[in-house]
Design a protein around this motif. Sequence first.
Motif, PDB file in Angstrom:
ATOM      1  N   ARG A 133       7.661  -6.275  -5.070  1.00  0.00           N
ATOM      2  CA  ARG A 133       6.284  -6.083  -5.507  1.00  0.00           C
ATOM      3  C   ARG A 133       6.141  -6.089  -7.016  1.00  0.00           C
ATOM      4  O   ARG A 133       5.218  -6.675  -7.563  1.00  0.00           O
ATOM      5  CB  ARG A 133       5.766  -4.754  -4.975  1.00  0.00           C
ATOM      6  CG  ARG A 133       5.471  -4.848  -3.514  1.00  0.00           C
ATOM      7  CD  ARG A 133       4.915  -3.549  -3.018  1.00  0.00           C
ATOM      8  NE  ARG A 133       4.276  -3.783  -1.738  1.00  0.00           N
ATOM      9  CZ  ARG A 133       3.319  -3.020  -1.245  1.00  0.00           C
ATOM     10  NH1 ARG A 133       2.882  -1.982  -1.929  1.00  0.00           N
ATOM     11  NH2 ARG A 133       2.782  -3.294  -0.083  1.00  0.00           N
ATOM     12  N   PHE A 150      -0.046  -1.837 -12.643  1.00  0.00           N
ATOM     13  CA  PHE A 150       0.512  -2.866 -11.776  1.00  0.00           C
ATOM     14  C   PHE A 150       1.895  -3.365 -12.184  1.00  0.00           C
ATOM     15  O   PHE A 150       2.546  -4.053 -11.424  1.00  0.00           O
ATOM     16  CB  PHE A 150      -0.458  -4.035 -11.632  1.00  0.00           C
ATOM     17  CG  PHE A 150      -1.475  -3.772 -10.567  1.00  0.00           C
ATOM     18  CD1 PHE A 150      -1.234  -4.133  -9.257  1.00  0.00           C
ATOM     19  CD2 PHE A 150      -2.640  -3.104 -10.865  1.00  0.00           C
ATOM     20  CE1 PHE A 150      -2.154  -3.849  -8.264  1.00  0.00           C
ATOM     21  CE2 PHE A 150      -3.570  -2.811  -9.884  1.00  0.00           C
ATOM     22  CZ  PHE A 150      -3.332  -3.190  -8.580  1.00  0.00           C
ATOM     23  N   PRO A 182     -10.762  -9.970  -0.761  1.00  0.00           N
ATOM     24  CA  PRO A 182     -10.637  -8.717  -0.003  1.00  0.00           C
ATOM     25  C   PRO A 182     -11.927  -8.297   0.698  1.00  0.00           C
ATOM     26  O   PRO A 182     -11.866  -7.764   1.810  1.00  0.00           O
ATOM     27  CB  PRO A 182     -10.258  -7.680  -1.077  1.00  0.00           C
ATOM     28  CG  PRO A 182      -9.992  -8.411  -2.315  1.00  0.00           C
ATOM     29  CD  PRO A 182     -10.509  -9.792  -2.194  1.00  0.00           C
ATOM     30  N   TRP A 239      -1.473   3.266   2.822  1.00  0.00           N
ATOM     31  CA  TRP A 239      -2.079   3.137   1.493  1.00  0.00           C
ATOM     32  C   TRP A 239      -2.587   4.464   0.964  1.00  0.00           C
ATOM     33  O   TRP A 239      -2.628   4.675  -0.250  1.00  0.00           O
ATOM     34  CB  TRP A 239      -3.180   2.069   1.487  1.00  0.00           C
ATOM     35  CG  TRP A 239      -4.346   2.317   2.405  1.00  0.00           C
ATOM     36  CD1 TRP A 239      -4.489   1.869   3.680  1.00  0.00           C
ATOM     37  CD2 TRP A 239      -5.528   3.056   2.114  1.00  0.00           C
ATOM     38  NE1 TRP A 239      -5.681   2.278   4.211  1.00  0.00           N
ATOM     39  CE2 TRP A 239      -6.343   3.013   3.271  1.00  0.00           C
ATOM     40  CE3 TRP A 239      -5.989   3.761   0.996  1.00  0.00           C
ATOM     41  CZ2 TRP A 239      -7.592   3.635   3.330  1.00  0.00           C
ATOM     42  CZ3 TRP A 239      -7.233   4.376   1.058  1.00  0.00           C
ATOM     43  CH2 TRP A 239      -8.012   4.314   2.210  1.00  0.00           C
ATOM     44  N   TRP A 255      -1.510   5.601  -2.800  1.00  0.00           N
ATOM     45  CA  TRP A 255      -2.409   5.816  -3.938  1.00  0.00           C
ATOM     46  C   TRP A 255      -2.441   7.265  -4.381  1.00  0.00           C
ATOM     47  O   TRP A 255      -2.645   7.546  -5.567  1.00  0.00           O
ATOM     48  CB  TRP A 255      -3.816   5.319  -3.609  1.00  0.00           C
ATOM     49  CG  TRP A 255      -3.896   3.834  -3.730  1.00  0.00           C
ATOM     50  CD1 TRP A 255      -3.868   2.928  -2.713  1.00  0.00           C
ATOM     51  CD2 TRP A 255      -3.959   3.075  -4.942  1.00  0.00           C
ATOM     52  NE1 TRP A 255      -3.924   1.665  -3.217  1.00  0.00           N
ATOM     53  CE2 TRP A 255      -3.978   1.718  -4.572  1.00  0.00           C
ATOM     54  CE3 TRP A 255      -4.001   3.399  -6.295  1.00  0.00           C
ATOM     55  CZ2 TRP A 255      -4.040   0.677  -5.508  1.00  0.00           C
ATOM     56  CZ3 TRP A 255      -4.063   2.378  -7.233  1.00  0.00           C
ATOM     57  CH2 TRP A 255      -4.083   1.038  -6.832  1.00  0.00           C
ATOM     58  N   LEU A 257      -9.668  -1.205  -6.086  1.00  0.00           N
ATOM     59  CA  LEU A 257      -8.211  -1.330  -6.173  1.00  0.00           C
ATOM     60  C   LEU A 257      -7.541  -1.272  -4.806  1.00  0.00           C
ATOM     61  O   LEU A 257      -6.558  -1.959  -4.561  1.00  0.00           O
ATOM     62  CB  LEU A 257      -7.638  -0.242  -7.085  1.00  0.00           C
ATOM     63  CG  LEU A 257      -7.992  -0.373  -8.565  1.00  0.00           C
ATOM     64  CD1 LEU A 257      -7.442   0.807  -9.353  1.00  0.00           C
ATOM     65  CD2 LEU A 257      -7.433  -1.673  -9.128  1.00  0.00           C
ATOM     66  N   ALA A 258      -8.066  -0.434  -3.911  1.00  0.00           N
ATOM     67  CA  ALA A 258      -7.380  -0.253  -2.621  1.00  0.00           C
ATOM     68  C   ALA A 258      -7.928  -1.136  -1.514  1.00  0.00           C
ATOM     69  O   ALA A 258      -7.351  -1.179  -0.426  1.00  0.00           O
ATOM     70  CB  ALA A 258      -7.459   1.220  -2.196  1.00  0.00           C
ATOM     71  N   PRO A 280      -7.768  -4.333  -0.816  1.00  0.00           N
ATOM     72  CA  PRO A 280      -6.833  -5.239  -0.140  1.00  0.00           C
ATOM     73  C   PRO A 280      -5.982  -4.518   0.891  1.00  0.00           C
ATOM     74  O   PRO A 280      -5.753  -5.036   1.985  1.00  0.00           O
ATOM     75  CB  PRO A 280      -5.964  -5.772  -1.283  1.00  0.00           C
ATOM     76  CG  PRO A 280      -6.761  -5.587  -2.510  1.00  0.00           C
ATOM     77  CD  PRO A 280      -7.636  -4.395  -2.275  1.00  0.00           C
ATOM     78  N   GLU A 281      -5.551  -3.293   0.562  1.00  0.00           N
ATOM     79  CA  GLU A 281      -4.702  -2.564   1.508  1.00  0.00           C
ATOM     80  C   GLU A 281      -5.514  -2.009   2.667  1.00  0.00           C
ATOM     81  O   GLU A 281      -5.056  -2.002   3.809  1.00  0.00           O
ATOM     82  CB  GLU A 281      -3.965  -1.434   0.794  1.00  0.00           C
ATOM     83  CG  GLU A 281      -2.888  -1.963  -0.132  1.00  0.00           C
ATOM     84  CD  GLU A 281      -2.593  -0.994  -1.262  1.00  0.00           C
ATOM     85  OE1 GLU A 281      -1.610  -0.269  -1.130  1.00  0.00           O
ATOM     86  OE2 GLU A 281      -3.349  -0.972  -2.246  1.00  0.00           O
ATOM     87  N   TYR A 297       0.518  -7.737  -0.323  1.00  0.00           N
ATOM     88  CA  TYR A 297       0.477  -7.184  -1.674  1.00  0.00           C
ATOM     89  C   TYR A 297       0.018  -8.202  -2.697  1.00  0.00           C
ATOM     90  O   TYR A 297      -0.555  -7.850  -3.734  1.00  0.00           O
ATOM     91  CB  TYR A 297       1.851  -6.625  -2.075  1.00  0.00           C
ATOM     92  CG  TYR A 297       1.814  -5.906  -3.397  1.00  0.00           C
ATOM     93  CD1 TYR A 297       1.295  -4.615  -3.491  1.00  0.00           C
ATOM     94  CD2 TYR A 297       2.268  -6.519  -4.561  1.00  0.00           C
ATOM     95  CE1 TYR A 297       1.219  -3.967  -4.692  1.00  0.00           C
ATOM     96  CE2 TYR A 297       2.202  -5.864  -5.785  1.00  0.00           C
ATOM     97  CZ  TYR A 297       1.686  -4.585  -5.841  1.00  0.00           C
ATOM     98  OH  TYR A 297       1.607  -3.945  -7.043  1.00  0.00           O
ATOM     99  N   SER A 343      -3.371  -7.649  -3.787  1.00  0.00           N
ATOM    100  CA  SER A 343      -3.524  -6.533  -4.732  1.00  0.00           C
ATOM    101  C   SER A 343      -3.230  -7.013  -6.147  1.00  0.00           C
ATOM    102  O   SER A 343      -3.934  -6.645  -7.102  1.00  0.00           O
ATOM    103  CB  SER A 343      -2.572  -5.395  -4.376  1.00  0.00           C
ATOM    104  OG  SER A 343      -2.869  -4.916  -3.093  1.00  0.00           O
TER     105      SER A 343
END
Lengths: 87, 702
Positions: free
Chosen positions: B43, B186, B232, B456, B460, B493-494, B496-497, B503, B506
């Motif tokens: 990642r 990131f 997303p 997730w 986070w 930010l979250a 996509p998860e 990933y 993200s």
Amino acid sequence: MQLTEKHREYWQRNLNITIVLLAIWFVVTFVMAYFARPLAEINFFGWPLSFYMGAQGSLVVYLVIIWYYARKMRQLDIEYGVEEGED
Amino acid sequence: MSAQVSSNRAFFNKLKKYYSWYTGGFLVFLVVLAILEQMGLPRVWIGYVFLFATIALYAGIGIMSRTADVAEYYVAGRRVPALFNGMATGADWMSAASFIGMAGGLYLQGFDGLAFIMGWTGGYCLVALLLAPYLRKFGQFTIPDFLGARYGGHVARFIGIFAAILCSFTYVVAQIYGVGIITSRFTGVEFQVGVFLGLAGILVCSFLGGMRAVTWTQVAQYIILIIAYMIPVVWLAVKHTGVPLPQFVYGKVLEKVSQREKQLDTDAKELEVRKIFADRAADLRKRVAALPKSWEEGKAAAEKRLEELRAANAPLAEIKAAEKAVADYPKSAEDARKAWTAQANAAAARAAPVLHHAVPYYSANPDPVKAEEERNTKRRNFLALVFCLMLGTAALPHILMRYYTTPSVHEARKSVFWSLFFIFLLYFTAPALAVLVKYDIYTLIVGSKFADLPGWVAGWQKVDAALLSIADINMDGIVQRAEISIGQDIVVLATPEIAGLPYVISGLVAAGGLAAALSTADGLLLTIANALSHDLYYKMINPNASTQKRVTISKILLLFVALAAASVAAQKPADILFLVSAAFSFAAASFFPALVAGVFWKRANKWGAIAGMVVGLGVCFYYMATTQPWLRGVFGVTGPVSDYIWFGIQPISAGVFGVPAGIAALVIVSLLTPAPDKQVQEFVEHCRYPNLRGDTIDTLAR
């Protein structure tokens, strides 16, 4: 230079268009937001109407206002002979 | 003449081809990375690839567009077609806050957050109808240029320079801060390193090629940021509605969210958790009231407990916890007051009832009179905020400057349409995203067992507890709504998860946020450097400077401004968000009346414009300094805020007082002083008509 009668008329018509479009802008923005609570009672495809307007409807109206103004003014420019020669 | 038309068309077709290839290439790049991820690419590497590949790309465009020509450097040679100028303006306009923060703000504020959506789009109507075509006809390089030419002398220009820098500098600091946050989150590099990495990305572009390089990079950045935002959301929409068009179907999801909110209002477990928070808040307030005695008692109690545990040979974990409690205990009664008040406020906020997302100006106050009062105050603030954001949008120099770069007045008018169109794509998606995420959390997370929380959530929580934290407050093993604390930025930010994407998406979202922050920073830095080099140096100090010298000085200043902004950002200033929103009120109050009157009211004169700008800025500043907590501290304003607040309006909307005051000053002072001379009258007429035959004035700077 001295402006001709035609020039003044062009500007007057431009002002009229501007004022009408600004009035529409004012209604979908401020009048809508002022009456947002009663408008929320109306259901618009699942959205309360005021939520729909704030999130999408007003934005679409803004786009149409700007699109119409550019189109209309181009016509006026040509009608009154003040268009640019693309120089 | 016609040769010019066909050359413009050929240029447009060439651009279309380049950017189509570019978009295709970017999608292929994404697919390749996704395949590599499946094959086991770690990642952190995906984060690095995104960071360096996109910055290298922007640098490449910057190097290809390098220039030392004045018109190219300041206004990209005035040949940017309407569509592409629209995309560039979109990227210029949408900052890190729009990209990352907007959907989260809507999640937290519901209907009331829509003020940002409306304000930041409706302002373009004012740009289109009142400013852009006339500024393009005027056709010079900066906004202070127009003030200087219309109102004569150096004073109006100088105030313009001051206001342009005031608005743009705080804004650019916020962008660079955003770059630091994204890169450090990131790729794992230090925040400060991230800031200076981002700075390099900004500089290679604007330093070498000025407006020309910035324009073509911004188009590239727009394409990345819109792809990153859409993927997303579309995925999440498919998950919850089965339709890949979130903007058109989320009405049904919103209905379900509203029903769920009503259930939660009376849910016994939910009320239990809220009661616990309310008790905590009450307890903390009691302790604050009993200071300093409560501080001494608390300190003694913590120390005593540690002694007892040690004496009883308690498990190591318990002793460690007690040691930490002693070490973290406020160092003095004054520290305790600050810490406990903050904790009490936080607890009280979490004890608050569920916000009803779709209800305008929601208030859950059980007392009907007070509730009505709260709703009316919220409505006033909504209207005031929309007003300030709209007029501020129509007065921010880095946006207005973009309309100097089109080939003609007609193209400038069309270009505002394209600008708003490209901004609209993101802004009408953000409310949909907020509702979809809320639905996900209210139905899938709330009511589930703590043991079954998706991965997730834990991920986070570990990154930053301020972004997301879920704790079992009432110890029943089930997640309640009030047990979830959410920070604004987590929503984008979250996503996509939450949507269950790999990933690589993200990483794409991070690259999109980076593109949004970098593109805005580019435009702002250029505005500041131009105000200093073109307006202050060339127009006021050394009018004989050669073109070569002007461009060189502009580049050097750009470097200094960028370094200054980065060093401020590296300090992590606390009230940066407030300063950014304040920029809109300041821009609205200083520029808007003077610019609009400059075109529409021939009688407006130099003294009127100066008075209008000074009074507008002054009133805004006074209101903020007396009502905003941080500024009150800076200026030593004491006494209750309620003595200073007017109609319950928040300091962020100070422009609602500043603008009318500025307009009044402009009108009154103009009428009290002599009318402007014939030359100014002719100047105004020159700006009003796209092409006046026989016109003797030529303001176009070449």
